[in-house]
Design an enzyme around this catalytic site. Structure first.
Site, PDB file in Angstrom:
ATOM      1  N   ASP A  78      25.973  12.916 -12.777  1.00  0.00           N
ATOM      2  CA  ASP A  78      24.921  13.606 -13.534  1.00  0.00           C
ATOM      3  C   ASP A  78      23.734  13.708 -12.586  1.00  0.00           C
ATOM      4  O   ASP A  78      23.070  12.706 -12.302  1.00  0.00           O
ATOM      5  CB  ASP A  78      24.574  12.774 -14.783  1.00  0.00           C
ATOM      6  N   ASP A  90       0.831  -1.211   0.000  1.00  0.00           N
ATOM      7  CA  ASP A  90       0.000   0.000   0.000  1.00  0.00           C
ATOM      8  C   ASP A  90       0.866   1.263   0.000  1.00  0.00           C
ATOM      9  O   ASP A  90       0.416   2.341   0.379  1.00  0.00           O
ATOM     10  CB  ASP A  90      -0.974  -0.014   1.198  1.00  0.00           C
ATOM     11  N   HIS A 122      19.178  18.760 -24.866  1.00  0.00           N
ATOM     12  CA  HIS A 122      17.712  18.699 -24.918  1.00  0.00           C
ATOM     13  C   HIS A 122      17.162  19.922 -24.215  1.00  0.00           C
ATOM     14  O   HIS A 122      17.852  20.557 -23.415  1.00  0.00           O
ATOM     15  CB  HIS A 122      17.218  17.406 -24.236  1.00  0.00           C
ATOM     16  N   GLU A 166      25.730  18.903 -23.615  1.00  0.00           N
ATOM     17  CA  GLU A 166      26.330  17.801 -22.865  1.00  0.00           C
ATOM     18  C   GLU A 166      27.039  16.765 -23.742  1.00  0.00           C
ATOM     19  O   GLU A 166      26.658  15.595 -23.782  1.00  0.00           O
ATOM     20  CB  GLU A 166      25.254  17.103 -22.038  1.00  0.00           C
ATOM     21  N   TYR A 200      33.016   8.042 -24.468  1.00  0.00           N
ATOM     22  CA  TYR A 200      32.957   6.880 -23.575  1.00  0.00           C
ATOM     23  C   TYR A 200      33.744   5.735 -24.208  1.00  0.00           C
ATOM     24  O   TYR A 200      33.387   5.268 -25.292  1.00  0.00           O
ATOM     25  CB  TYR A 200      31.494   6.463 -23.367  1.00  0.00           C
ATOM     26  N   ARG A 253      31.621  13.118 -19.540  1.00  0.00           N
ATOM     27  CA  ARG A 253      30.549  13.986 -20.058  1.00  0.00           C
ATOM     28  C   ARG A 253      30.600  15.280 -19.254  1.00  0.00           C
ATOM     29  O   ARG A 253      30.865  15.249 -18.050  1.00  0.00           O
ATOM     30  CB  ARG A 253      29.177  13.308 -19.912  1.00  0.00           C
ATOM     31  N   HIS A 304      25.146   9.554 -27.960  1.00  0.00           N
ATOM     32  CA  HIS A 304      23.905  10.275 -27.613  1.00  0.00           C
ATOM     33  C   HIS A 304      23.884  11.632 -28.293  1.00  0.00           C
ATOM     34  O   HIS A 304      24.844  12.017 -28.976  1.00  0.00           O
ATOM     35  CB  HIS A 304      23.750  10.388 -26.089  1.00  0.00           C
ATOM     36  N   HIS A 350      13.902  16.117 -19.655  1.00  0.00           N
ATOM     37  CA  HIS A 350      13.859  16.161 -21.119  1.00  0.00           C
ATOM     38  C   HIS A 350      12.575  16.896 -21.425  1.00  0.00           C
ATOM     39  O   HIS A 350      11.504  16.308 -21.562  1.00  0.00           O
ATOM     40  CB  HIS A 350      13.874  14.742 -21.714  1.00  0.00           C
ATOM     41  N   HIS A 365      23.024   5.546 -18.552  1.00  0.00           N
ATOM     42  CA  HIS A 365      22.028   5.792 -17.499  1.00  0.00           C
ATOM     43  C   HIS A 365      22.298   4.910 -16.276  1.00  0.00           C
ATOM     44  O   HIS A 365      21.407   4.273 -15.740  1.00  0.00           O
ATOM     45  CB  HIS A 365      20.608   5.589 -18.031  1.00  0.00           C
ATOM     46  N   GLU A 388      28.152  18.671 -18.750  1.00  0.00           N
ATOM     47  CA  GLU A 388      26.799  19.142 -19.091  1.00  0.00           C
ATOM     48  C   GLU A 388      26.453  20.420 -18.336  1.00  0.00           C
ATOM     49  O   GLU A 388      26.511  20.469 -17.101  1.00  0.00           O
ATOM     50  CB  GLU A 388      25.779  18.054 -18.717  1.00  0.00           C
ATOM     51  N   ASP A 428      20.089  20.144 -14.664  1.00  0.00           N
ATOM     52  CA  ASP A 428      20.627  18.891 -15.210  1.00  0.00           C
ATOM     53  C   ASP A 428      22.113  19.130 -15.459  1.00  0.00           C
ATOM     54  O   ASP A 428      22.483  19.721 -16.474  1.00  0.00           O
ATOM     55  CB  ASP A 428      19.877  18.559 -16.510  1.00  0.00           C
TER      56      ASP A 428
HETATM   57  N1  GLY Z   1      20.272  13.547 -16.886  1.00  0.00           N
HETATM   58  C1  GLY Z   1      19.735  13.071 -18.081  1.00  0.00           C
HETATM   59  C2  GLY Z   1      20.310  13.725 -19.225  1.00  0.00           C
HETATM   60  O1  GLY Z   1      21.358  14.344 -19.108  1.00  0.00           O
HETATM   61  O2  GLY Z   1      19.757  13.739 -20.290  1.00  0.00           O
HETATM   62 MN    MN Z   2      20.758  16.208 -19.924  1.00  0.00          MN
HETATM   63 MN    MN Z   3      22.175  14.978 -17.278  1.00  0.00          MN
END
Ligand code: GLY
Ligand code: MN
Ligand code: MN
Length: 457
Positions: free
Chosen positions: A277, A56, A371, A402, A406, A424, A367, A378, A260, A426, A288
């Protein structure tokens, strides 16, 4: 609207002048804009449902972004209806009524009175009256703005409600209303942030930057990733962020190559890079941020070489975030810059033009560049305009930038010293008429600054 015997409350004509009223007026302006964009079609929008996690226990509640954007209302079991009148339209809220017993367990509710006083409803009703009242006010409509498909449980109820037009002895030979999706208009609005939204995003970015700085300064070999996560998120909470915008990625060494990665349960080793991240949410807007840094500094030569390639690319793309630049131009710039870097690192060979054309960078940059960012990490908003051309940046848009590289630790195509390195970087960039405004500049990204913050005395 037809008379009903339900417990309807209606706005008193003299508005109060509290701070909540001015917030309420921001939401009212948004509803006005949307309503005009929809050409006066009645609008129906439901709050995010509560979702059971196990037994629950529910997942922690977070309001639907579109619902929050239009109402400011945070409670579940709520519905917004905008119905045309002879002079415009009226806003009807259906909410959980005040309930002494339930409020002891779940906390205070705005109730029907609060929906009017604090959230700008013209009329409000207990949620239990929804189908009765809605049936009377929207009985004969031919068109309804409703995001069919986004809430399948409620879709069924809506369709069943209108499907009943054919049961019994129908008064009129009337089919279901045509459903108009309000999201394209709504998302176009959300793509351009107002000054109030930018203030919230700036605060989310500051809080997130503070957390990242602390993570950089406390991370040490021997700690687990989740310990660093705890310190980072403690800063988010202490600074006033109720939740993260998404699950934090805290990835040591080769884990950074899992894009991810959220297990966050590995032990940090001496000499590892740590990729974090993470973004705090504030006022339902999220930051982000990604930073990659050597745990207890400094960078090894191989780590620094990869880092500098990504950093150079990231800075070049950030500098292009000005009105008129297309998202395609940004993406292609990142392809070219990272390709140049891969040649410098000795991983690719040949003409840059040809390598970019072949997308030879793909195994290591898999990637996109970024975004839209806002209430959702996103965020909503198109990447092509209505004629199918790449969207041009305009003042008020917020995008992440970003790029990353890798190199998996079993990747035989790269020299040994680079294997297991994932980088990365960002930032969140507000486009202004004067160029890019980096909301996340509070967290260092230059090699020297990072080494200062991460080094142990
Ligand atoms: N944290 C997810 C992205 O960077 O898109
Ligand atoms: Mn991002
Ligand atoms: Mn991110």
């Amino acid at each position: 609207m037809a008379k009903t015997n339900v417990k309807r409350r209606t706005r008193n004509k003299t508005p109060s002048s509290s701070a909540t009223t001015s917030l309420a007026s921001i939401h009212a302006q948004r509803r006005n804009r949307l309503y005009k964009a929809l050409g006066g079609t009645p609008l129906l929008l439901r709050a995010a449902p509560e979702v059971l996690r196990n037994g629950d226990v529910h997942f922690s509640y977070r309001q639907d972004s579109n619902f929050k954007y239009l109402t400011g209302f945070d409670e579940p079991e709520s519905i917004l209806v905008c119905m045309p009148t002879s002079t415009g339209y009226e806003t009807h809220y259906f909410v959980r009524p005040r309930d002494k017993e339930r409020e002891i367990w779940d906390g205070p509710r705005a109730g029907t009175r609060g929906a009017i006083r604090e959230y700008g409803a013209d009329h409000s009703y207990p949620i239990s009256e929804f189908w009765d009242v809605f049936g009377k006010m929207a009985g004969d409509i031919d068109e309804l703005a409703y995001p069919l498909g986004s809430d399948p449980t409620f879709d069924v109820q809506v369709l069943r409600h209108f499907g009943a037009r054919f049961t019994g002895r129908p008064r009129r030979n009337q089919g279901l209303p045509s459903f108009v999706d309000p999201r394209p208009a709504l998302h176009e609005m959300r793509l351009i942030k107002s000054s109030e939204e930018v203030d919230l995003m700036r605060r989310a970015a500051e809080i997130s930057a503070a957390g990242h700085r602390v993570a950089m300064s406390i991370a040490e070999p021997g700690m687990y990733e989740f310990e660093v996560q705890a310190e980072l998120e403690a800063v988010f909470r202490r600074e006033g962020s109720p939740r993260n915008g998404y699950d934090s990625i805290v990835a040591t060494g080769k884990n950074a190559c899992t894009l991810h990665y959220i297990a966050n349960n590995a032990k940090i080793k001496k000499g590892d890079l740590l990729l974090i991240d993470a973004g705090a949410e504030y006022g339902h807007y999220t930051a982000d941020i990604t930073r990659t840094f050597p745990v207890a500094g400094p960078f090894s030569d191989a780590q620094r070489a990869v880092y500098e390639v990504v950093l150079r690319c990231q800075k070049k793309c950030v500098a292009l975030c000005k009105p008129g630049t297309t998202v395609k131009k940004l993406l292609e710039t990142s392809w070219r810059e990272l390709t140049k870097g891969l040649v410098e690192l000795g991983i690719l060979k040949g003409s840059i033009d040809k390598l970019v054309e072949k997308k030879a960078f793909r195994p290591w940059y898999m990637h996109g560049l970024g975004h839209w960012l806002g209430m959702d990490v996103h965020d909503v908003g198109a990447y092509e305009d209505r004629s199918g051309k790449p969207m041009q940046l305009a003042p008020g848009m917020v995008t992440t930038i970003e790029p990353g590289l890798y190199f998996a630790n079993n990747d035989k195509k790269v020299p040994k010293e680079f294997r297991g390195i994932g980088v990365r970087i960002e930032d969140d960039v507000l486009v202004t008429k004067n160029g890019p405004d980096v909301l996340t500049s509070g967290v260092p990204k230059e090699v020297r600054e990072i080494e200062e913050l991460t080094s142990i005395e």
